[in-house]
Design an enzyme around this catalytic site. Structure first.
Site, short mmCIF file in Angstrom:
data_model
loop_
_atom_site.label_atom_id
_atom_site.label_comp_id
_atom_site.label_asym_id
_atom_site.label_seq_id
_atom_site.Cartn_x
_atom_site.Cartn_y
_atom_site.Cartn_z
N GLU A 174 1.82 15.35 -1.17
CA GLU A 174 2.18 14.26 -2.08
C GLU A 174 1.17 14.22 -3.23
OE1 GLU A 174 1.91 10.08 -0.69
OE2 GLU A 174 3.92 9.87 -1.54
N GLU A 221 4.55 2.46 5.97
CA GLU A 221 5.40 3.06 4.93
C GLU A 221 4.52 4.00 4.14
OE1 GLU A 221 6.72 4.24 1.99
OE2 GLU A 221 6.93 2.30 1.01
N LYS A 239 -4.48 -7.75 1.95
CA LYS A 239 -5.49 -7.01 1.18
C LYS A 239 -4.80 -6.14 0.13
CE LYS A 239 -7.63 -3.11 1.21
NZ LYS A 239 -7.81 -2.87 -0.23
N CYS A 277 6.37 6.16 -3.96
CA CYS A 277 6.38 6.78 -2.62
C CYS A 277 7.64 7.60 -2.42
CB CYS A 277 6.22 5.73 -1.54
SG CYS A 277 7.40 4.40 -1.67
P1 NAP Z 1 -4.64 4.62 0.34
O1 NAP Z 1 -6.07 4.92 0.47
O2 NAP Z 1 -3.72 4.95 1.45
O3 NAP Z 1 -4.53 3.06 -0.01
C1 NAP Z 1 -3.56 2.16 0.41
C2 NAP Z 1 -4.23 0.86 0.87
O4 NAP Z 1 -4.97 1.10 2.07
C3 NAP Z 1 -5.26 0.31 -0.11
O5 NAP Z 1 -5.24 -1.09 -0.08
C4 NAP Z 1 -6.54 0.88 0.44
O6 NAP Z 1 -7.69 0.27 -0.02
C5 NAP Z 1 -6.32 0.71 1.91
N1 NAP Z 1 -7.18 1.54 2.75
C6 NAP Z 1 -7.79 2.72 2.44
N2 NAP Z 1 -8.50 3.17 3.49
C7 NAP Z 1 -8.36 2.27 4.48
C8 NAP Z 1 -8.85 2.18 5.82
N3 NAP Z 1 -9.63 3.12 6.34
N4 NAP Z 1 -8.48 1.11 6.57
C9 NAP Z 1 -7.67 0.16 6.07
N5 NAP Z 1 -7.19 0.19 4.81
C10 NAP Z 1 -7.51 1.23 4.03
O7 NAP Z 1 -4.10 5.26 -0.97
P2 NAP Z 1 -4.93 5.48 -2.33
O8 NAP Z 1 -6.34 5.86 -2.04
O9 NAP Z 1 -4.74 4.31 -3.17
O10 NAP Z 1 -4.14 6.71 -2.93
C11 NAP Z 1 -4.31 7.99 -2.36
C12 NAP Z 1 -2.97 8.67 -2.16
O11 NAP Z 1 -2.16 7.91 -1.27
C13 NAP Z 1 -2.11 8.80 -3.40
O12 NAP Z 1 -2.44 9.87 -4.18
C14 NAP Z 1 -0.75 8.92 -2.80
O13 NAP Z 1 -0.50 10.24 -2.41
C15 NAP Z 1 -0.80 8.05 -1.59
N6 NAP Z 1 -0.19 6.72 -1.85
C16 NAP Z 1 1.02 6.44 -1.32
C17 NAP Z 1 1.61 5.22 -1.57
C18 NAP Z 1 2.95 4.86 -1.02
O14 NAP Z 1 3.58 3.95 -1.51
N7 NAP Z 1 3.42 5.52 0.01
C19 NAP Z 1 0.97 4.28 -2.37
C20 NAP Z 1 -0.29 4.59 -2.88
C21 NAP Z 1 -0.86 5.80 -2.61
P3 NAP Z 1 -8.32 0.85 -1.40
O15 NAP Z 1 -7.57 0.13 -2.45
O16 NAP Z 1 -9.75 0.51 -1.37
O17 NAP Z 1 -8.08 2.33 -1.42
#
Ligand code: NAP
Ligand code: MG
Length: 493
Positions: free
Chosen positions: A389, A257, A182, A291
């Site tokens: 973050e 991660e 996904k 990240c």
């Molecule tokens: P996120 O919500 O953690 O998204 C990462 C992935 O998980 C996406 O594919 C997301 O889908 C999915 N996801 C979200 N909620 C889920 C759930 N309840 N069950 C299963 N999968 C789920 O991150 P984001 O919303 O894109 O970004 C928010 C913050 O996360 C950023 O500001 C940053 O701080 C952090 N982040 C960290 C990394 C990293 O590499 N460590 C990467 C991206 C973001 P959706 O696409 O629909 O959200």
């Protein structure tokens, strides 16, 4: 603006069991170019029924399809075939990745080259998976078999879309798993283009499925599904915690991660030019949407003022621009949501610390989710901008006095993904390397990442390791086999 012509708005479906299928509910969602705020594609959203179908396809391909019969050599060849497709189509993929994420085209080109390298690496590793023979007594034989863990659910973020897909798919396929991937809802396009080559290079139907949709529904359904054996996740710590809780009901294997608040530590004896550059590269590459971003810049007090001044001057010259212009060094953030989130932290930062440069939306763009590269200084390590973050081009500069103080501040964080140290003193360098509580340490650099070396965090940056042989281990089970060589009965009863 970019000189390339505006592409048509394309429609994409989910890739399930080797077929391109519409959503069972007919639902679609738009995907944007964050530099123009325009819709560039419409994508079918996978309902829980679609997730079930994708998991079923992965299950069937794992349990009874041709995949379990495929030799390790053949799986390796298939991965080389995928790498070749990526290299042939590198220009298209880089353009699409840049258009969908907003990242500068030159960075997108590096990402796509890394995608191909990742498939090549695991293509080479596929037939080097070996068990052990154990030194049990002479009247027995004991050995281990390494077997694929099964159906892997893989959930990835939007910052390096196809590269994160590669880090998950390549080792899983090398191990003999099947996959349900996904992508992030914001950036599914390159993974969908990639999926169109699977059949042609010999990946049987159902071995790789790509489902689109939001995390709270599509992602959550994948994590909860009883027929998924393992979840590999990259993203926020908040969602990582939800995944561990939800995965517990079916005792899935989980690897996480989760990003961090990584310290980039500068001692007074560091090479000056390299250090100033390294501080900016560490936090501003990919708009800071990394990240392992070195978002806490720790500077020894002896050089602190001069260092802040030098970083500030250089930051003013960072060229923000349309992502497809080759001299652009920083594009827009990925989405309105991320822009709002970073803007929120800019306002917090203005109250918590002093602003050296940036702090707003750049005036020259009428459209697009641009944010100026921003440096806050005199930041206390207890401030929110030093602890949370932000995932944008925002640096928090913190002074320190000597080695002990540097280590104390560097480790004072709930996270532990990465850390870097800059010094010319090798005694000090290695003492500090050993003291950092983080999974990735750089000395006199920050961010270089090679597929050969392990990637993953300590503490709340997650668990498990990607890349290298460690990345393959995450997709393998160990079966212990005992063979009795002694024909006499046990004689116990
Ligand atoms: P996120 O919500 O953690 O998204 C990462 C992935 O998980 C996406 O594919 C997301 O889908 C999915 N996801 C979200 N909620 C889920 C759930 N309840 N069950 C299963 N999968 C789920 O991150 P984001 O919303 O894109 O970004 C928010 C913050 O996360 C950023 O500001 C940053 O701080 C952090 N982040 C960290 C990394 C990293 O590499 N460590 C990467 C991206 C973001 P959706 O696409 O629909 O959200
Ligand atoms: Mg999200």
């Amino acid at each position: 603006m970019s000189s390339s012509p505006k592409p048509e708005v394309r429609s994409y479906r989910n890739y399930i069991g080797g077929q391109w299928v519409k959503s069972s509910t007919g639902e679609t969602f738009p995907v944007y170019d964050p530099s123009t705020e325009e819709v560039i594609a419409n994508v079918a959203a996978a309902s829980s029924a679609d997730v079930d179908r994708a998991v079923g396809a992965g299950r069937a391909a794992f349990d009874s399809g041709p995949w379990p019969q495929t030799t390790a050599q053949d799986r390796g060849r298939i991965l080389f075939g995928l790498a070749a497709k990526v290299r042939e189509n590198a220009a298209m993929l880089a353009e699409l990745e840049s258009r969908n994420t907003g990242k500068p085209i030159v960075e997108a080109e590096f990402d796509i080259a890394d995608v191909a390298t990742c498939f090549e690496y695991y293509g080479g590793l596929a037939n080097k998976v070996m068990g052990n023979v154990l030194p049990v007594p002479a009247n027995a034989l004991s050995f281990t078999l390494r077997e694929p863990v099964g159906v892997a659910g893989q959930i990835i973020p939007w910052n390096y879309p196809l590269l994160m897909a590669a880090w998950k798919l390549a080792p899983a396929l090398a191990a003999g798993c099947t996959c349900v991937l996904k992508p992030a809802e914001q950036t599914p396009l390159t993974a969908l283009e990639f999926a169109s080559w699977l059949e042609g290079v010999g990946v049987p139907p159902g071995v790789v499925n790509v489902i689109n949709g939001v995390g709270e529904t599509t992602g959550a359904a994948l994590v909860a599904h009883p027929n998924v054996d393992k979840i590999a996740f990259t993203g926020s710590a908040a969602v990582g915690k939800l995944i561990v809780k939800s995965g517990a009901d079916t005792l899935k294997r989980v690897s996480l991660e989760l990003g961090g608040k990584s310290p980039n530590v500068f001692f007074a004896d560091a090479d000056w030019e390299a250090a100033v550059d390294g501080a900016l590269f560490g936090v501003f590459i990919n708009q800071g949407e990394v990240c392992s971003a070195g978002s806490r810049i720790l500077v020894e007090r002896k050089i602190y003022s001069k260092f802040v001044e030098a970083m500030t001057e250089k930051t003013k010259r960072i060229k923000l621009g349309p992502p497809r212009e080759r001299d652009t060094k920083m594009g827009p953030l990925v989405s309105k949501e991320q822009y709002d989130r970073v803007t929120f932290y800019l306002e917090i930062g203005k109250k918590e610390a002093r602003l050296a440069v940036g702090g707003s939306r750049p005036k020259q763009f009428s459209k697009g989710y641009y944010i100026e590269p921003t440096i806050f200084y005199d930041v206390d390590n207890s401030a929110r901008i030093a602890r949370e973050e932000i995932f944008g081009p925002v640096a928090s500069v913190i002074p320190f006095d000597g080695e002990k103080d540097a280590i104390r501040i560097a480790n004072d964080t709930p996270y532990g993904l990465a850390a870097a140290i800059w010094t010319r003193d090798i005694y000090k360098a290695f003492r500090v390397v050993k003291s950092f509580r983080a999974g990735i340490i750089w000395v006199n650099h920050m961010q270089p990442t090679y597929v050969e070396a392990p990637w993953g965090g300590y503490k709340q940056s997650g668990f498990g390791r990607e890349l290298g042989p460690w990345g393959l281990e995450e997709y393998l089970e160990t079966k212990q086999v005992f063979v009795n060589l002694d024909e006499t009965p046990i004689g116990w009863y």
